[in-house]
Design an enzyme around this catalytic site. Sequence first.
Site, PDB file in Angstrom:
ATOM      1  N   LYS A 117     -27.244   9.749  28.909  1.00 31.47           N
ATOM      2  CA  LYS A 117     -26.883   8.363  28.576  1.00 31.47           C
ATOM      3  C   LYS A 117     -27.839   7.782  27.541  1.00 31.47           C
ATOM      4  O   LYS A 117     -27.426   7.097  26.604  1.00 31.47           O
ATOM      5  CB  LYS A 117     -26.888   7.503  29.846  1.00 31.47           C
ATOM      6  CG  LYS A 117     -25.746   7.844  30.798  1.00 31.47           C
ATOM      7  CD  LYS A 117     -25.888   7.121  32.132  1.00 31.47           C
ATOM      8  CE  LYS A 117     -24.702   7.440  33.043  1.00 31.47           C
ATOM      9  NZ  LYS A 117     -24.948   7.019  34.435  1.00 31.47           N
TER      10      LYS A 117
ATOM     11  N   ASP B  50     -28.635  13.435  33.752  1.00 30.99           N
ATOM     12  CA  ASP B  50     -27.563  12.468  33.525  1.00 30.99           C
ATOM     13  C   ASP B  50     -28.102  11.211  32.845  1.00 30.99           C
ATOM     14  O   ASP B  50     -27.505  10.684  31.907  1.00 30.99           O
ATOM     15  CB  ASP B  50     -26.904  12.116  34.869  1.00 30.99           C
ATOM     16  CG  ASP B  50     -25.737  11.177  34.677  1.00 30.99           C
ATOM     17  OD1 ASP B  50     -24.780  11.568  33.982  1.00 30.99           O
ATOM     18  OD2 ASP B  50     -25.796  10.040  35.195  1.00 30.99           O
TER      19      ASP B  50
END
Lengths: 512, 512
Positions: free
Chosen positions: B374, B370
């Site tokens: 980003k 994750d």
Amino acid sequence: MTDQPSINIYRKKALVNFEGKDFLGQIGIDSRIFNTLNNGGISVGVISQQAIENGVSVLVDEKDAEAAVTLLSKEFKHEKNAGIVSNIYSIDNLCVLGFVSEQNTKILSELQRNKIFPLLLSQASSTGRVNIVVTDNQTEITQNIIETEIFGKPKVVHLALIGHGNVGSTLIEQILDSAYDILTRKRIDLKIIAISNSKKMVLNKSGFRSDWRQKINYSNTETNIQDIIHYAKDHNLENLVLVDNTASKDFVKNYTEFVDNGFDIVSSNKIFNTSSISDYRDFRNILAKNNKKYLYETNVGAGLPLIDTIKLLHLSGENITRIKGVFSGTLSYVFNQFSVRDEKFSSIVKEAMNKGFTEPDPREDLSGNDVARKLLILARELDLVNEFEDINIKNLVTEPLLPISKDEFLSRIEELDEVFQKTKDDQEPNHVLRYVGDLHGDLQKDKGELDVKLISVPANSALGQLKGSDSIFEIYTESYGENPIVIMGAGAGAKVTARGVFGDILRLSETK
Amino acid sequence: MTDQPSINIYRKKALVNFEGKDFLGQIGIDSRIFNTLNNGGISVGVISQQAIENGVSVLVDEKDAEAAVTLLSKEFKHEKNAGIVSNIYSIDNLCVLGFVSEQNTKILSELQRNKIFPLLLSQASSTGRVNIVVTDNQTEITQNIIETEIFGKPKVVHLALIGHGNVGSTLIEQILDSAYDILTRKRIDLKIIAISNSKKMVLNKSGFRSDWRQKINYSNTETNIQDIIHYAKDHNLENLVLVDNTASKDFVKNYTEFVDNGFDIVSSNKIFNTSSISDYRDFRNILAKNNKKYLYETNVGAGLPLIDTIKLLHLSGENITRIKGVFSGTLSYVFNQFSVRDEKFSSIVKEAMNKGFTEPDPREDLSGNDVARKLLILARELDLVNEFEDINIKNLVTEPLLPISKDEFLSRIEELDEVFQKTKDDQEPNHVLRYVGDLHGDLQKDKGELDVKLISVPANSALGQLKGSDSIFEIYTESYGENPIVIMGAGAGAKVTARGVFGDILRLSETK
């Protein structure tokens, strides 16, 4: 005609306007107009009934215009006397631009934004064909705008830069450095067409280049706002942006006139946003009426993304409950240093002076007015109607040192040391001093509480951790709860301020 | 006619189109058309020569259309055979909307944005009169758009919300709470016309209200993307925005179709922006072609103003040299706690699980994927062409614990403790652990270095000071020098993410 996009331009045309009542459904009126002109040997071009029942416009060669009016006046003498036909007249010196494009509406919208209102326009979407009738002196700008859209010609944005001090000159260099990149990546052609200081100015519709400094230095042209506006108008320049990098109280009085004349405004100058709330709101109405924008991200925190963030949070209904922080880079430096070094307050202020961090008279920084102005600007973004006078400002200069000259102040600055040393010593352990702006109270009411004050905070808090001459802003909201949004970084300095102004220019250019 | 703005609507009209070559200057053609129709007893309305030399359109009552074509075909039989007149035909089922407004171009631009292309349009700026001919089924939407501009009727923005989990449902409540305020302050009427989950959906062109949850719970309508698009089309809804609050890999495949059908997109879903760089760029081209926007501020740092800030800095030529920070709220919490508390790593992870901070299988957080996504999204904002595979990710889960089931992992999670305890103990004094994303290297090249890793930092640094489950982003640039721009705050959570999505919706609505 081929399928290749091209613009047909027909000059020396005239419109014969035929006005009257309730033409719709009156069989024969249009034919009579046509027959009259045809019989008179006058060739007729674009025809358009102006509104469904109110008139007809006929395009003729300029040389035939007078004859056309005479012929029609004779033919419709009876109806004129009866009041059915109210007026027959011609408008000379026109130009027709005919083109085929899928971007018609974009083109029309661009024309309007540039204050070009075609006298007549006919459009058929099935074929993408459009004819536009404009006065002859608008031909070039109209053609430019059409070509920009049809051929993907870059959109030219014309910048008038007021002020070329630290921020202004840095901005010019930044723009010149990046212009080519922005042109190729965004199809936006940034042209600096005016550079002005309080005394002199230079104008160049092709855009200034790296020798701009010589140009302004050797200019003999006195600064005149009217001349800038007229220059843009005379040369039919589109997408006008006024960029104010002065700190002038007088110059902001010209904003309204620029907006009325088709300029958007980008400003690092705080003055306008801290004028009376009625002036503040009146100007917003003028902007709305003219469909113009006014961006001033650098008014608070230079290039830090503060105002836009607060605007969006507020508009999206987020309940902002408090905004607090160190708003002044100068006073950030002074108290960051004074809190941790074993030196006199006056020595630190002098050090800041020598580093060029302060205004020539450091009392301007120490007065807290600059912090107060920034706080007021943020408050007004939340729709609070506070005035500057509502702000509680702790002036760091003691009473006796206020009414004296700058030189005398500097010679007596040690008189400040005692009070600040005591404030420092009276703190709890592991605390440091910070000069903060604090907007609080019930911000759902008309006015908030605005305090500018010296406080003592734990050294390991976010405020206490501040370094160098950085600014810090804490935005407390309902959703973010106890931990605020924190935005921190250089909140002053020519480079970052200029970059912030540049950001506003790009924001504007992209919506054009 | 009075000066009051009003819209005259004439239904059951038809256009008789008369196409041919080089009409300009041919005296008599227009008159012959008129005379022919007049002699046939056909009343003629708006007339417009389509392009300066290519044709004439005449408005007649629908009932007369066939007769008009027959009469004209007879009259121009000779020219048709000679190829001068290429085509005479009628388009039935039309409506004329006539109005007077100073907002003409704005109206036309709004119509185009909503994919309404008038078949014929005539406009005379001297009087502000416009006639628009549209197909009859577009009458209502056209009237709406005109009224919005003329009478200042609020601009209606129609939202299709996909996903009503934590973020989605919070957003719906936020929109319903603020809708009235936004309506009165910004003249923007936000209507939620579609709510959908992976199985069911509900549609309501008037906009859902506070009972939306019952509606979707009791819905029997299966989710179908096509149906949403058709619903918007069938009801001629303008200003369409698709809002994706899912984490669905499949749903993002529909973005292109929505854009092709007139939707802008706001998304908290990261998937699309981390697909292959070719898909990423292709979609940007599709957006540009359709003049549509795609906003995703919440992809990184939830409501924190990160992506917009980086975009503007980059475009304005600021040389961004490094972006570094704690990108994951979950791992922020885990290491903020683990660094200062004398407890086992596994206990802290379990605590985070119990607080609902982690995914159901905490390995998804601990994998670093994750954070990597980003980081990739930020890198691509700088025009770097990195792929996900280029990222060096330190997976916090040790090899033996990777291939096992979730339940087995949770029962063996203590196996992680030894390695993390050693890492913690091996630090220099007054240091803490942080799991960071770090974009660095020569960012002027095609690709940057992307690292996702566990590091040890001084406890009194900005990273080291991080609290709770806050995120922090440090943006290093040339102008900001050694002290980066720091943006800090809750970077996860339904409320702040929804508020960020709401901000994007407002950004979009304001440019419409």
